[in-house]
Design an enzyme around this catalytic site. Sequence first.
Site, PDB file in Angstrom:
ATOM      1  N   LYS A  85       0.874  -1.294  -0.059  1.00 42.69           N
ATOM      2  CA  LYS A  85      -0.029   0.216   0.134  1.00 42.69           C
ATOM      3  C   LYS A  85       0.776   0.990   0.344  1.00 42.69           C
ATOM      4  O   LYS A  85       1.400   1.542   1.059  1.00 42.69           O
ATOM      5  CB  LYS A  85      -0.834  -0.135   1.389  1.00 42.69           C
TER       6      LYS A  85
ATOM      7  N   GLU B  41       9.605  17.020  14.410  1.00 43.80           N
ATOM      8  CA  GLU B  41       9.983  16.776  13.206  1.00 43.80           C
ATOM      9  C   GLU B  41       9.458  17.472  12.270  1.00 43.80           C
ATOM     10  O   GLU B  41       8.112  17.286  11.780  1.00 43.80           O
ATOM     11  CB  GLU B  41       9.792  15.181  12.717  1.00 43.80           C
TER      12      GLU B  41
HETATM   13  P1  NAD Z   1       2.524   8.692   7.173  1.00 47.36           P
HETATM   14  O1  NAD Z   1       2.589   7.802   8.743  1.00 47.36           O
HETATM   15  O2  NAD Z   1       1.437   9.750   7.181  1.00 47.36           O
HETATM   16  O3  NAD Z   1       2.134   7.548   6.264  1.00 47.36           O
HETATM   17  C1  NAD Z   1       2.874   6.572   5.754  1.00 47.36           C
HETATM   18  C2  NAD Z   1       1.750   5.486   5.103  1.00 47.36           C
HETATM   19  O4  NAD Z   1       1.034   4.888   6.036  1.00 47.36           O
HETATM   20  C3  NAD Z   1       1.012   5.864   4.000  1.00 47.36           C
HETATM   21  O5  NAD Z   1       1.155   4.923   2.954  1.00 47.36           O
HETATM   22  C4  NAD Z   1      -0.280   5.922   4.580  1.00 47.36           C
HETATM   23  O6  NAD Z   1      -1.378   5.991   3.797  1.00 47.36           O
HETATM   24  C5  NAD Z   1      -0.330   5.019   5.417  1.00 47.36           C
HETATM   25  N1  NAD Z   1      -1.256   5.001   6.872  1.00 47.36           N
HETATM   26  C6  NAD Z   1      -1.529   6.264   7.353  1.00 47.36           C
HETATM   27  N2  NAD Z   1      -2.424   5.939   8.575  1.00 47.36           N
HETATM   28  C7  NAD Z   1      -2.516   4.728   8.555  1.00 47.36           C
HETATM   29  C8  NAD Z   1      -3.276   3.604   9.389  1.00 47.36           C
HETATM   30  N3  NAD Z   1      -3.920   4.342  10.525  1.00 47.36           N
HETATM   31  N4  NAD Z   1      -3.033   2.250   9.198  1.00 47.36           N
HETATM   32  C9  NAD Z   1      -2.064   2.017   8.132  1.00 47.36           C
HETATM   33  N5  NAD Z   1      -1.630   2.822   7.377  1.00 47.36           N
HETATM   34  C10 NAD Z   1      -1.716   3.924   7.669  1.00 47.36           C
HETATM   35  O7  NAD Z   1       3.787   8.995   6.722  1.00 47.36           O
HETATM   36  P2  NAD Z   1       4.370   9.927   5.632  1.00 47.36           P
HETATM   37  O8  NAD Z   1       3.978  11.434   6.232  1.00 47.36           O
HETATM   38  O9  NAD Z   1       3.865   9.627   4.135  1.00 47.36           O
HETATM   39  O10 NAD Z   1       5.697  10.006   5.670  1.00 47.36           O
HETATM   40  C11 NAD Z   1       6.621  10.900   6.287  1.00 47.36           C
HETATM   41  C12 NAD Z   1       7.198  10.096   7.552  1.00 47.36           C
HETATM   42  O11 NAD Z   1       7.958   8.980   7.290  1.00 47.36           O
HETATM   43  C13 NAD Z   1       8.352  10.938   8.237  1.00 47.36           C
HETATM   44  O12 NAD Z   1       7.918  10.951   9.536  1.00 47.36           O
HETATM   45  C14 NAD Z   1       9.577  10.294   7.951  1.00 47.36           C
HETATM   46  O13 NAD Z   1      10.379  10.583   9.124  1.00 47.36           O
HETATM   47  C15 NAD Z   1       8.924   8.825   8.185  1.00 47.36           C
HETATM   48  N6  NAD Z   1      10.056   7.953   7.501  1.00 47.36           N
HETATM   49  C16 NAD Z   1      11.048   7.141   8.203  1.00 47.36           C
HETATM   50  C17 NAD Z   1      11.832   6.610   7.374  1.00 47.36           C
HETATM   51  C18 NAD Z   1      12.744   5.590   8.342  1.00 47.36           C
HETATM   52  O14 NAD Z   1      13.480   5.039   7.782  1.00 47.36           O
HETATM   53  N7  NAD Z   1      12.760   5.743   9.472  1.00 47.36           N
HETATM   54  C19 NAD Z   1      11.922   6.486   6.081  1.00 47.36           C
HETATM   55  C20 NAD Z   1      11.296   7.508   5.299  1.00 47.36           C
HETATM   56  C21 NAD Z   1      10.372   8.293   6.143  1.00 47.36           C
END
Ligand code: NAD
Length: 505
Positions: free
Chosen positions: A191, A399
């Site tokens: 997803k 962040e």
């Molecule tokens: P997000 O958590 O908003 O979304 C990530 C994914 O989760 C999306 O596909 C979203 O649709 C899905 N999602 C959202 N709510 C959900 C739920 N309740 N159940 C299941 N899936 C759900 O993150 P974002 O804004 O897309 O990405 C940015 C974040 O990702 C930042 O915090 C960044 O630091 C983090 N990140 C971490 C790493 C790492 O390796 N630690 C790498 C890249 C990004």
Amino acid sequence: MSTFSENMEKAERHLARFRENGVLNRIDGELVPAAAGAYFESISPVDLKPLARVAHSGAKDIDRAAQAAKAAFPAWAAMDGSKRKKLLHKIADAIVERAEEIALVECMDTGQSLRFMSKAALRGAENFRFFADRAPTARDGTSLRGPNQLNLTSRSPIGPVGIITPWNTPFMLSTWKIAPALAAGCTVVHKPAEYSPLTASLLIEIAEQAGLPKGVWNLVNGFGEDAGKALTEHRDIKAIGFVGESRTGQLIMGQGAATLKRVHFELGGKNPVIVFSDSDLERAADAAVFMIYSLNGERCTSSSRLLVEASIYEEFTAKVADKAASIKIGHPLDPDTVIGPLIHPEHEKKVLSYFDVAKKEGATIAAGGTRHEGPGGGCYVSPTLFTNARSDMRIAQEEIFGPVLTAIPFADEAEAIRIANDIDYGLAGYVWTADITRGLRVSDALEAGMIWVNSENVRHLPTPFGGMKHSGLGRDGGDWSFDFYMETKNISIATAPHAIPKLGG
Ligand code: NAD
């Protein structure tokens, strides 16, 4: 290298199929719309104009994909590792062949500049090659001798798994999570993030054209709260590999509780770069600038907290401010661009809001601090440096996930460590010093999963990648990925007729 206008022309050609046909799901080898027939619109951060209609999926679509992944699992898991290796290398070859297309589409979907995205596609191929080479030995274990016993461990793939990815560098991150799952013998339901769904479609198309059997990998588009949630709750999905925000990780842990889901989280970060006065200041400044302003600052391992020894604080932050002010902001497809538009107006609003927060908290805006009028009128933000900040300020704790750096002075080593650890996050840390013993001592004391000394973030795929505290659970890379996607079994064999306690008779 192509010119800006050539890149634009090529990007339009590659985007045409998405504009015409939209972005569909891919389940059991078939391109299908969402069961409910619903779509949402994806926009480009460059001009905020629609890029594609995307399947707006829900629990029904996830169930269909999970059933396909479940049906494909026995044959895929049983396939000889060397055969899986060959197939995954074919996928890597095909990624390299289409690297330019992937990069151009990714730039228009995410706002990331081509100078970085052209490498991201190739890194995606490398991720496949790295895990492909390990597929033949993934099931291997160890033998452990006890008194009158020989123990044999072995691993087997856990089953169909769910992979949920974020919008930043979506192509590279998807390969990072999916390649080890496939190499381990798991089948996958992916997803991708709703803000940048395009290259996930290219990736699965490439994999199937390279010969991946149908159902081994399935793609379901949609929002987190419906498609994502349903995936984490599905009883046939044995594990969730998730990359995203810490808050979403907390939700997923709750959602997966009823099915005792195994989870692997790569979450947010607010990573310190600690600069001691004895370090090579020019190199340290270049690395700090690279780690916060490349990839638009939308990077989990960005060096977003700059901790500088007080004696060089003014000099060093002035150097960083100068460098920040001369970074080129522009259209992602312009070969000279370093910083492109942020992913979405909502995210831009969040990043811009920290400029007011900084002023209210009493920090100084030493560079940037404004929106930028860039080509297309999209979500451009100028590279920003906050100085005179304290660790307890929101700009030092939260962040921001944009090209925004917060610089805090420290008096000595002990204070540097205290400030660096004074946060919920613990993903990465960077230490700059000419004294390698101190570099080691400070690294040892930092509460973070990955530390680089006298270096920017340089990835080496056999090393563990992941965070402590609110930055994650588990590690990827090397054999760590296989540990997550596989079950370990111990078989204990008696090697001598040892005495068995007799109960009764
Ligand atoms: P997000 O958590 O908003 O979304 C990530 C994914 O989760 C999306 O596909 C979203 O649709 C899905 N999602 C959202 N709510 C959900 C739920 N309740 N159940 C299941 N899936 C759900 O993150 P974002 O804004 O897309 O990405 C940015 C974040 O990702 C930042 O915090 C960044 O630091 C983090 N990140 C971490 C790493 C790492 O390796 N630690 C790498 C890249 C990004």
